[in-house]
Design a protein around this motif. Structure first.
Motif, PDB file in Angstrom:
ATOM      1  N   TYR A 198     -34.226 -67.770  23.330  1.00  0.00           N
ATOM      2  CA  TYR A 198     -33.915 -67.397  22.184  1.00  0.00           C
ATOM      3  C   TYR A 198     -34.998 -67.755  21.047  1.00  0.00           C
ATOM      4  CZ  TYR A 198     -31.371 -65.670  17.765  1.00  0.00           C
ATOM      5  OH  TYR A 198     -31.096 -65.180  16.687  1.00  0.00           O
ATOM      6  N   ILE A 199     -35.508 -69.133  21.427  1.00  0.00           N
ATOM      7  CA  ILE A 199     -36.605 -69.490  20.364  1.00  0.00           C
ATOM      8  C   ILE A 199     -37.860 -69.019  20.102  1.00  0.00           C
ATOM      9  CG2 ILE A 199     -37.605 -71.452  19.347  1.00  0.00           C
ATOM     10  CD1 ILE A 199     -35.026 -73.326  20.287  1.00  0.00           C
ATOM     11  N   PRO A 200     -38.248 -68.282  19.239  1.00  0.00           N
ATOM     12  CA  PRO A 200     -39.441 -67.509  19.124  1.00  0.00           C
ATOM     13  C   PRO A 200     -40.663 -68.607  19.243  1.00  0.00           C
ATOM     14  CG  PRO A 200     -38.485 -67.631  16.882  1.00  0.00           C
ATOM     15  CD  PRO A 200     -37.602 -68.290  17.765  1.00  0.00           C
ATOM     16  N   VAL A 201     -41.093 -68.721  20.249  1.00  0.00           N
ATOM     17  CA  VAL A 201     -42.268 -69.619  20.573  1.00  0.00           C
ATOM     18  C   VAL A 201     -43.609 -69.201  19.968  1.00  0.00           C
ATOM     19  CG1 VAL A 201     -41.401 -70.874  22.441  1.00  0.00           C
ATOM     20  CG2 VAL A 201     -42.854 -68.915  22.913  1.00  0.00           C
ATOM     21  N   GLU A 202     -43.607 -67.927  19.695  1.00  0.00           N
ATOM     22  CA  GLU A 202     -44.728 -67.017  19.314  1.00  0.00           C
ATOM     23  C   GLU A 202     -44.857 -67.309  17.784  1.00  0.00           C
ATOM     24  OE1 GLU A 202     -41.150 -64.312  19.051  1.00  0.00           O
ATOM     25  OE2 GLU A 202     -42.262 -65.620  20.678  1.00  0.00           O
ATOM     26  N   ASN A 203     -44.050 -67.993  17.129  1.00  0.00           N
ATOM     27  CA  ASN A 203     -44.320 -68.073  15.620  1.00  0.00           C
ATOM     28  C   ASN A 203     -43.441 -69.545  15.290  1.00  0.00           C
ATOM     29  OD1 ASN A 203     -44.638 -67.494  12.869  1.00  0.00           O
ATOM     30  ND2 ASN A 203     -42.377 -66.851  12.859  1.00  0.00           N
ATOM     31  N   ILE A 204     -44.309 -70.446  15.876  1.00  0.00           N
ATOM     32  CA  ILE A 204     -43.746 -71.794  15.375  1.00  0.00           C
ATOM     33  C   ILE A 204     -45.044 -72.602  14.675  1.00  0.00           C
ATOM     34  CG2 ILE A 204     -43.457 -74.203  16.697  1.00  0.00           C
ATOM     35  CD1 ILE A 204     -41.772 -72.735  18.516  1.00  0.00           C
ATOM     36  N   SER A 205     -44.645 -73.521  13.668  1.00  0.00           N
ATOM     37  CA  SER A 205     -45.680 -74.378  13.056  1.00  0.00           C
ATOM     38  C   SER A 205     -45.874 -75.717  13.800  1.00  0.00           C
ATOM     39  CB  SER A 205     -45.475 -74.521  11.392  1.00  0.00           C
ATOM     40  OG  SER A 205     -44.198 -75.230  11.271  1.00  0.00           O
ATOM     41  N   GLN A 206     -44.479 -76.358  14.207  1.00  0.00           N
ATOM     42  CA  GLN A 206     -44.379 -77.588  14.752  1.00  0.00           C
ATOM     43  C   GLN A 206     -43.054 -77.750  15.323  1.00  0.00           C
ATOM     44  OE1 GLN A 206     -46.076 -80.560  12.129  1.00  0.00           O
ATOM     45  NE2 GLN A 206     -43.819 -81.053  11.520  1.00  0.00           N
ATOM     46  N   VAL A 207     -42.645 -78.644  16.136  1.00  0.00           N
ATOM     47  CA  VAL A 207     -41.441 -79.024  16.633  1.00  0.00           C
ATOM     48  C   VAL A 207     -41.176 -80.480  16.582  1.00  0.00           C
ATOM     49  CG1 VAL A 207     -39.819 -79.066  18.758  1.00  0.00           C
ATOM     50  CG2 VAL A 207     -41.463 -77.067  18.559  1.00  0.00           C
ATOM     51  N   GLU A 208     -40.125 -81.161  15.914  1.00  0.00           N
ATOM     52  CA  GLU A 208     -40.089 -82.327  15.428  1.00  0.00           C
ATOM     53  C   GLU A 208     -38.832 -82.749  16.164  1.00  0.00           C
ATOM     54  OE1 GLU A 208     -41.404 -81.645  10.858  1.00  0.00           O
ATOM     55  OE2 GLU A 208     -39.481 -82.313  11.214  1.00  0.00           O
ATOM     56  N   VAL A 209     -39.020 -83.691  16.916  1.00  0.00           N
ATOM     57  CA  VAL A 209     -37.953 -84.547  17.833  1.00  0.00           C
ATOM     58  C   VAL A 209     -37.657 -85.844  17.314  1.00  0.00           C
ATOM     59  CG1 VAL A 209     -37.131 -85.137  20.050  1.00  0.00           C
ATOM     60  CG2 VAL A 209     -38.806 -83.042  19.814  1.00  0.00           C
ATOM     61  N   LEU A 210     -36.398 -85.881  16.878  1.00  0.00           N
ATOM     62  CA  LEU A 210     -35.631 -87.199  16.221  1.00  0.00           C
ATOM     63  C   LEU A 210     -35.012 -87.714  17.515  1.00  0.00           C
ATOM     64  CD1 LEU A 210     -35.815 -88.624  13.464  1.00  0.00           C
ATOM     65  CD2 LEU A 210     -33.805 -87.346  13.110  1.00  0.00           C
TER      66      LEU A 210
END
Length: 815
Positions: A198-210
């Motif tokens: 469901y997550i739109p990978v085509e429109n991502i600036s970055q992914v942050e993992v805490l």
């Protein structure tokens, strides 16, 4: 004398306008939120007061100053600081445009999730990783879980996320990692899970993992950590991206697994030896999959528009395990012309899906066929949708007011079994205030209201309400940065509410306060210019998901039972780490090392047992009804996870080739603090469905036209599964009746798994992916991605054999 005083007064009663625009020196895009610090160079103002402002959404700034000479400093996180000197004369407005360059070091990446405000990655007090869109694109990760699996300390087991072994395999219910999309939860109200497609990978600036307990800022489910997917917004120039890929599953190493050939069903070598049916479609080729995606972003004066879409079809490497989905997203933001710093907008995403859910194999010799005893595969149709209205207001002094909301709906329809249908509605509203004062204090506070409604044949109908308030302050003292935060959480599910954490004494009576408080604290000390030492402590608190507490269904003869007595779990985690940046000639990189401990109290895990089908309590000799076998989510006691993370990255040029490398190692030791777990397959104290060691690495070589890359993931053997599936204890030390009953049950629901696991108990998981790319021009490129290059066979959780080698061709264009 009087004339001189009047002249002086006349000069200083007038102001001069200083204005300009600040842009990125590389891409020439306007920069929003640049701090502009101004000090009178000649000390003409008696208090020598430091003045300042910030740039607006279009990178513009303006400020009225008295005549004089000023030092003007431009400060923006992740960029080089620039200082200019200007002389202001009465009647002569000054325009000062500035272009500032980004800092090249990876250690200066800008992140938000660690404190809900922008700060450098090197300055956060917890372990944190960042995924850029290039990583997703290079590996053709059309599902976000594929990209996340490349991060050290993060594992996705059968689509369920785990950070630092906080989670094993929970049959798709509940999560100890909260998944955010643009800072708001995107987890379903019923199962408490996330659908990565469901997550739109085509429109991502970055992914942050805490990594580590983060409930203070992000609430329930953030016991193990946070994954925050941040959308991209338009730049000054319109950008359109289109990508198409097509993939094919290769033949497995063992020909017996190749169900898609007609010979599999009939003939002398058939597994079934039955005549072919005219009403059944048999592949005469290997199964295929593919997808088309696009994104477009553009500014229309003060209106920002971003939209994207994806269509994906997968025939499946397992029979009757297919997926067809279509997804569309649009983000709109309007920046007010009349009120500087005001923005309103609406983010949205919609997905329709038709798929089947594969549960367990038919046997170890037919692992790509579903077990008919458990109902084979489960067809599912439905859709997911979220609408996110928001409003922001940024004051020139750096304060920020925001109201973010989300409506999230999930609808799952089972055409073959309507008793498993479920519809869930969740609402989320968060008000937040941020401010900076005395140039070193950053304060953030907010309130959350999140009700939900579930209408389900599978879980029953339920309502819940979540209320919370939080606050965190970050302060800097020279090289030392420290933070402290707290949160109070109230949760109501039907008639069950948060247990009282404290009471107010009223003499002969008292008032229960049903609020659960959690705290966090951390420090980060910059020992040298490129050395950062950190330490942190955080608490977590997780309420049971509706699926964990109320699921009542069966898969063939296997029952999944509700547990209305299930209670929340809590945790605390602590870590000490160091991040070191380095330069070796033209090569730059960083290394990060952390050791940590996490305790989870009253942990919830699915456990197999014999139960009373009326009370759902463990069966006893006094029961008057026949007992039943099944899985049930239970509070299994207190557990502890100790471990360490080590990661390093380096990049540089060799002649005309740009080479970037990242590698990470993770060690985890999760075990029960309350004694032996009688449900595990071996005598090892390690919790079920976890790996103790893992190594992940990626290297990418890029020239003007050609790119080449290798990605590798290695995990040590999974030491424990449910004893129901395989009892690995010494047979001579186990009661024969108990041992044989486990064996017979395992043979019935998972044919062949018992012996397969014993024969492969020490098998380690190792996977190599390679990619080759060619640029036709700056706007068009193609690539070949080969996944599982050596076609290795591996089983994750019981009955789930991974895919064989795959070949993918990708064609993408940027317009």
């Amino acid at each position: 004398m009087i004339a001189a005083l009047l002249t002086s007064f006349s000069i200083f009663s007038q102001t001069v306008l200083l204005s300009g625009k600040v842009i990125d020196d590389g891409n020439k895009e306007a920069l929003y939120g640049v701090n502009i610090i101004i000090k009178n160079a000649n000390e003409l103002l008696t208090d020598s007061k430091q003045l300042g402002t910030t740039t607006d959404f279009d990178g513009n700034y303006k400020i009225a100053l008295y005549p004089g000479t000023y030092n003007v400093k431009f400060v923006y996180i992740g960029y080089e600081e620039i200082e200019k000197t200007v002389e202001l004369i009465v009647g002569q407005a000054v325009v000062l445009d500035v272009a500032i360059g980004q800092k090249a070091e990876i250690i200066d990446e800008i992140v938000v999730s660690a404190g809900k405000f922008e700060q450098k990655l090197s300055e956060v007090t917890v372990s944190m990783e960042v995924i850029k869109p290039s990583t997703i694109e290079n590996n053709n990760s059309f599902d976000m879980s594929d990209a996340l699996n490349q991060i050290s300390g993060v594992d996705i087991q059968d689509k369920q996320p785990s950070i630092r072994s906080s989670t094993g395999w929970s049959y798709g219910a509940g999560s100890r990692v909260v998944i955010l999309m643009d800072d708001l939860p995107i987890m379903s109200a019923d199962a408490g899970d996330v659908k990565w497609n469901y997550i739109p990978v085509e429109n991502i600036s970055q992914v942050e993992v805490l990594k580590g307990a983060s409930s203070v800022l992000f609430g329930s489910s953030a016991i193990g950590g946070v994954i925050n997917v941040r959308s991209a917004y338009p730049t000054d120039k319109p950008v359109t991206k289109i990508s198409y890929f097509n993939g094919v599953y290769g033949s497995p190493r063992d020909d017996r697994y190749k169900w898609w050939a007609k010979e599999f069903f009939s003939g002398s070598n058939s597994k079934f030896n039955v005549p072919l049916r005219e009403d059944v479609f048999y592949f005469v080729r290997n199964p295929m999959y593919g997808g088309l995606s696009f994104s477009h972003s553009q500014k229309f004066d003060n209106l920002d528009l971003t939209m994207g879409g994806n269509h994906f079809i997968d025939e499946g490497f397992r029979q009757a395990d297919y997926e067809r989905r279509s997804r569309f997203n649009a983000n709109i933001r309007y920046r007010s012309k009349k009120i500087n710093g005001l923005a309103i907008g609406l983010n949205s995403n919609f997905m329709a899906i038709d798929m089947s859910d594969f549960f367990m194999w038919a046997s170890d010799t037919m692992p790509y066929l579903a077990n008919p005893t458990l109902g084979a595969s489960v067809p599912t149709q439905g859709y997911r949708m979220n609408l996110d209205p928001f409003i922001y207001y940024y004051k020139p002094n750096g304060s920020k007011y925001s109201l973010r909301t989300r409506y999230f709906m999930t609808d799952n329809v089972m055409p073959d079994d309507t008793m498993k249908n479920s519809t869930a509605h969740s609402y989320y509203m968060e008000y937040q205030y941020q401010t900076v004062f005395a140039d070193k204090w950053n304060f953030a506070a907010g309130a959350v209201y999140a009700p939900s409604l579930v209408q389900s044949n599978l879980f029953g109908d339920h309502q819940s309400t979540n209320l919370a308030g939080y606050a965190q302050i970050d302060v800097r003292f020279g090289r030392l940065k420290a933070n402290f935060g707290m949160r109070g959480e109230y949760f109501l599910l039907d008639s069950t509410q948060t247990e009282s954490a404290f009471n107010i004494d009223l003499g002969d009576d008292y008032i229960e306060i049903p609020i659960r408080p959690v705290f966090r604290a951390g420090v980060n000390y910059q020992a040298t210019e490129q050395t950062f030492i950190r330490a942190s402590f955080g608490q977590g608190y997780r309420f049971p998901s509706i699926a964990e507490k109320y699921t009542a269904t069966s898969l063939g003869m296997v029952n999944i039972l509700p547990n209305p007595r299930l209670t929340p779990e809590s945790s605390w985690s602590a870590e000490v780490g160091v991040k070191q940046a380095y330069k070796l000639g033209k090569w730059r990189g960083f290394a990060d090392f952390a050791v940590y401990n996490q305790d989870i109290n009253n942990m919830m895990e699915f456990t197999f047992g014999i139960f009373n089908p009326i009370t759902f309590m463990p069966a006893t000799d006094q029961d008057t009804v026949p007992s039943t076998l099944g899985f049930q989510s239970q509070n299994i006691g207190d557990v502890r996870v100790t471990g360490m993370d080590l990661s390093a990255s380096i990049g540089g040029k060799v002649r005309n080739s740009l080479i970037t490398t990242i590698v990470g190692y993770s060690y985890n030791n999760p075990f029960s603090k309350t004694g032996e777990d009688t449900t595990t397959s071996s005598l090892s104290p390690m919790l079920k469905y976890r790996n103790k060691h893992s190594i992940k690495g990626d290297i990418n070589v890029e020239t003007r036209r050609i790119t080449f890359g290798v990605n590798v993931i290695w995990r040590s053997a999974m030491e424990n599964v449910d004893r129901l599936f395989c009892d690995e204890r010494d047979e001579t030390t186990v009661d024969p009746v108990t041992y044989n009953s486990y064996f017979l049950f395992s043979s019935f629901i998972l044919p062949g798994y018992w012996n397969y696991r014993i024969e492969n108990a020490n098998r380690q998981y190792i996977n190599f992916d390679v990619r080759f790319g060619f640029k036709f021009s700056e706007k068009m490129r193609t690539s070949l991605v080969i996944k599982n290059v050596f076609n290795r066979e591996f089983v994750g959780r019981p009955g789930d054999m991974y895919a064989p080698r795959r070949f993918e061709i990708v064609l993408s264009a940027t317009l």
